[in-house]
Design a protein around this motif. Structure first.
Motif, mmCIF file in Angstrom:
data_model
loop_
_atom_site.group_PDB
_atom_site.id
_atom_site.type_symbol
_atom_site.label_atom_id
_atom_site.label_comp_id
_atom_site.label_asym_id
_atom_site.label_seq_id
_atom_site.Cartn_x
_atom_site.Cartn_y
_atom_site.Cartn_z
ATOM 1 N N SER B 29 33.728 37.749 53.533
ATOM 2 C CA SER B 29 32.298 38.586 53.363
ATOM 3 C C SER B 29 32.052 38.764 51.928
ATOM 4 O O SER B 29 32.733 38.451 51.239
ATOM 5 C CB SER B 29 32.428 40.109 54.129
ATOM 6 N N GLY B 30 30.880 39.026 51.882
ATOM 7 C CA GLY B 30 30.247 39.245 50.379
ATOM 8 C C GLY B 30 29.780 38.044 49.675
ATOM 9 O O GLY B 30 29.585 37.822 48.508
ATOM 10 N N ALA B 43 41.105 27.991 46.909
ATOM 11 C CA ALA B 43 42.358 28.804 46.909
ATOM 12 C C ALA B 43 42.988 28.769 47.973
ATOM 13 O O ALA B 43 44.141 28.687 47.989
ATOM 14 C CB ALA B 43 41.629 30.349 46.336
ATOM 15 N N LYS B 80 44.318 35.665 48.686
ATOM 16 C CA LYS B 80 43.654 34.188 48.044
ATOM 17 C C LYS B 80 41.764 34.713 48.134
ATOM 18 O O LYS B 80 41.180 34.233 47.302
ATOM 19 C CB LYS B 80 43.805 33.124 48.791
ATOM 20 N N GLU B 82 40.528 37.444 48.309
ATOM 21 C CA GLU B 82 40.096 38.972 47.332
ATOM 22 C C GLU B 82 40.080 38.313 45.876
ATOM 23 O O GLU B 82 39.333 38.564 45.280
ATOM 24 C CB GLU B 82 41.297 39.794 47.710
ATOM 25 N N ASN B 83 41.088 37.318 45.662
ATOM 26 C CA ASN B 83 41.292 36.905 44.447
ATOM 27 C C ASN B 83 40.159 35.895 43.688
ATOM 28 O O ASN B 83 39.730 35.913 42.637
ATOM 29 C CB ASN B 83 42.587 36.110 44.002
ATOM 30 N N ALA B 84 39.355 35.375 45.050
ATOM 31 C CA ALA B 84 38.339 34.256 44.656
ATOM 32 C C ALA B 84 36.929 35.397 44.607
ATOM 33 O O ALA B 84 35.892 34.823 44.307
ATOM 34 C CB ALA B 84 37.950 33.524 45.883
ATOM 35 N N GLY B 85 37.221 36.570 44.794
ATOM 36 C CA GLY B 85 36.004 37.630 44.806
ATOM 37 C C GLY B 85 35.248 38.335 45.756
ATOM 38 O O GLY B 85 34.419 38.730 45.769
ATOM 39 N N PHE B 86 36.118 37.974 47.093
ATOM 40 C CA PHE B 86 35.572 38.165 48.269
ATOM 41 C C PHE B 86 36.667 39.058 49.096
ATOM 42 O O PHE B 86 37.509 39.398 48.592
ATOM 43 C CB PHE B 86 34.979 37.156 48.879
ATOM 44 N N SER B 87 35.958 39.558 50.433
ATOM 45 C CA SER B 87 37.009 39.939 51.323
ATOM 46 C C SER B 87 37.057 39.351 52.661
ATOM 47 O O SER B 87 36.154 38.601 52.979
ATOM 48 C CB SER B 87 36.852 41.305 51.389
#
Lengths: 311, 182
Positions: B29-30, B43, B80, B82-87
């Motif tokens: 998401s996001g 990732a 991975k 979340e670290n890419a900027g998403f969830s």
């Protein structure tokens, strides 16, 4: 008889701007969204442990001497973790002198402090700070040559006229710092991003700031963008074509003058790792004394994903 | 009778072979662009137990194929993303199951993963199975709230085994327990 009314003029302009923004918002609501903004940063961060490099090329039309100037602005971006990213910029231009010269650099750190993700929407907030140190003269000067009649003898006289601008720009022009809050909302394919910052000018490295120019100000922006192509994704190698429209404004807290710029831009994303941005920025309202009222941006960005990866 | 006893013993001993999860499907998401999807894609490919990743860019859906005979680390997958900027909005583990009886609050150790079934009617699962992981960091924040309201089990909040998970302690590889639903 119509009377000249400056307030009515400003109202008309504001109304026109609102109408244009409303139209753009409606247009974007029907299309795919994009938030890799050109003239501002979204509240989202770049991927953690990744590196991005940018080559920013700015072309300015100068107000004080009518010249077209160029600034080279290389940028390195680093995603420390999922919430913190760092930018380092270098600046070189021929804005303050006829020749091209190295001006200085800046450090920028963004912290994403709020994220609310849904499948088709998200709301994110981030704060960033920027510190710029440059070695430019404190003011722009125009060299003016004219003839003087000195007791019947005509001689050429050259003088340097000082141009005082209230615009504070930490993109290579002045030393200073700024603190900013950004909010980005993606709602059913409508992406909107707004930012608000406080900017403060310092003395440049070798030149004291002029007391006749603004020391501090407020900047604000509203950005939107949408994905025009591809209509349907097939793979990562497809080139994306995005359109953006941003409104960028600023108010001086000393002279209380302001400006509002509109900045349309196009963007190509290649192989899902690099992008090419072409943007134009021009003033649509305001009365602030500025260095440049219109500029053109050509930017190339390449992302090295997961290069600091922990297995 | 003795044969039956040995057969049932064999059946219990090979319970973990009754199911093999070969892949996971993940909805992120996001996301707004292929650059974002690629960040997740690259990732995920760095994970040692991942054989391949296929992406449906239009639906933000990632199919993660696991390497055979390796324990998939679901927490690492979520990290991975979340670290890419998403969830992670949804994550399913997919595999083949041979006649396993499950019900609400039943426990199972499969592929080295400790599973705790929630909100599942009593049934025998046979053939292809698709289990949705409903722990924190695997569902949207609002869905996590909903699932949290439905259970009083402390293990759902902590993700580690507690008294309710006792039947599994002998077979578990770690204390991490994933809560799943069908």
């Amino acid at each position: 008889m119509l009377r000249f009314n400056p307030a009515a003029k400003i109202c008309r302009k504001a109304y026109r701007i609102l109408f244009i923004s409303g139209f753009l918002v409606c247009l974007m609501a029907r299309l795919q969204s994009q938030e890799l903004y050109i003239f501002t940063e979204p509240a989202s961060n770049m991927p953690a442990r990744s590196l991005g490099v940018r080559l920013n090329n700015d072309f300015y039309s100068m107000v004080h001497d009518g010249r077209y100037t160029y600034r080279l602005n290389p940028e390195v971006m680093w995603g420390l973790n999922k919430n913190i990213m760092l930018h380092l910029n270098g600046y070189a231009s021929n804005m303050y002198e006829q020749g091209f010269k190295l001006e200085g650099g800046s450090v920028y750190m963004k912290y994403r402090f709020y994220s609310h993700d849904d499948v088709h929407s998200h709301f994110r907030m981030a704060a960033y700070g920027k510190v710029a140190l440059v070695d430019n003269p404190a003011v722009l000067t125009v060299t003016h040559t004219h003839q003087v009649n000195d007791n019947g003898q005509i001689t050429e006289h050259t003088e340097n006229l000082v141009y005082l601008a209230d615009e504070i720009s930490l993109n290579g022009n002045q030393s200073g710092f700024l603190t900013c809050v950004i909010a980005t909302q993606l709602l059913h394919k409508l992406p909107l991003s707004g930012s608000f910052d406080y900017v403060n000018r310092w003395d440049n490295l070798n030149a004291k700031k002029s007391p006749y120019q603004s020391d501090h100000g407020l900047d604000y922006s509203l950005s939107a963008g949408y994905l025009l192509l591809p209509k349907v994704y097939k793979d990562f190698r497809q080139t994306n074509f995005n359109l953006y429209c941003e409104f960028l404004g600023s108010t001086s807290l000393d002279s209380h003058t302001w400006y509002l710029d509109v900045a349309p831009a196009v963007q190509f994303i290649f192989n899902s790792v690099s992008r090419l941005d072409l943007g134009y920025r021009t003033q649509i309202a305001g009365q602030m004394t500025r260095m440049s009222k219109s500029s053109f941006l050509v930017r190339y960005e390449y992302n090295f994903l997961n290069i600091f990866n922990k297995k | 009778m003795r044969i039956l006893f040995f057969l049932s013993f064999f059946f219990l001993a090979t319970a973990s072979l009754q199911a093999q999860f070969s892949k996971a499907e993940l909805q992120a998401s996001g996301l707004t662009c292929s650059l974002c999807s690629n960040a997740i894609n690259k990732a995920l490919k760095t994970l040692p137990f991942v054989q391949s990743v296929e992406t449906d860019l239009n639906k933000n859906l990632f199919t993660i194929v696991f390497k055979p005979n390796q324990v998939p680390d679901l927490d690492a997958i979520s990290k991975k993303v979340e670290n890419a900027g998403f969830s992670v909005a949804k994550l399913w583990i997919i595999g083949e199951v041979k006649s396993i009886a499950v019900g609400d609050e039943s426990h199972l150790a499969v592929n080295g993963l400790n599973l705790h079934f929630m909100g599942v009617k009593k049934q025998v699962v046979n053939g292809p199975a698709r289990l949705q992981v409903i722990d924190k960091h695997f569902v949207l924040a609002k869905d996590y709230k909903k699932f949290s309201a439905d259970t009083k089990m402390p293990c759902y909040q902590t993700g580690t085994m507690s008294d309710c998970c006792k039947p599994l302690q002998a077979t578990a590889n770690s204390n991490r327990i994933y809560h799943v639903t069908i």
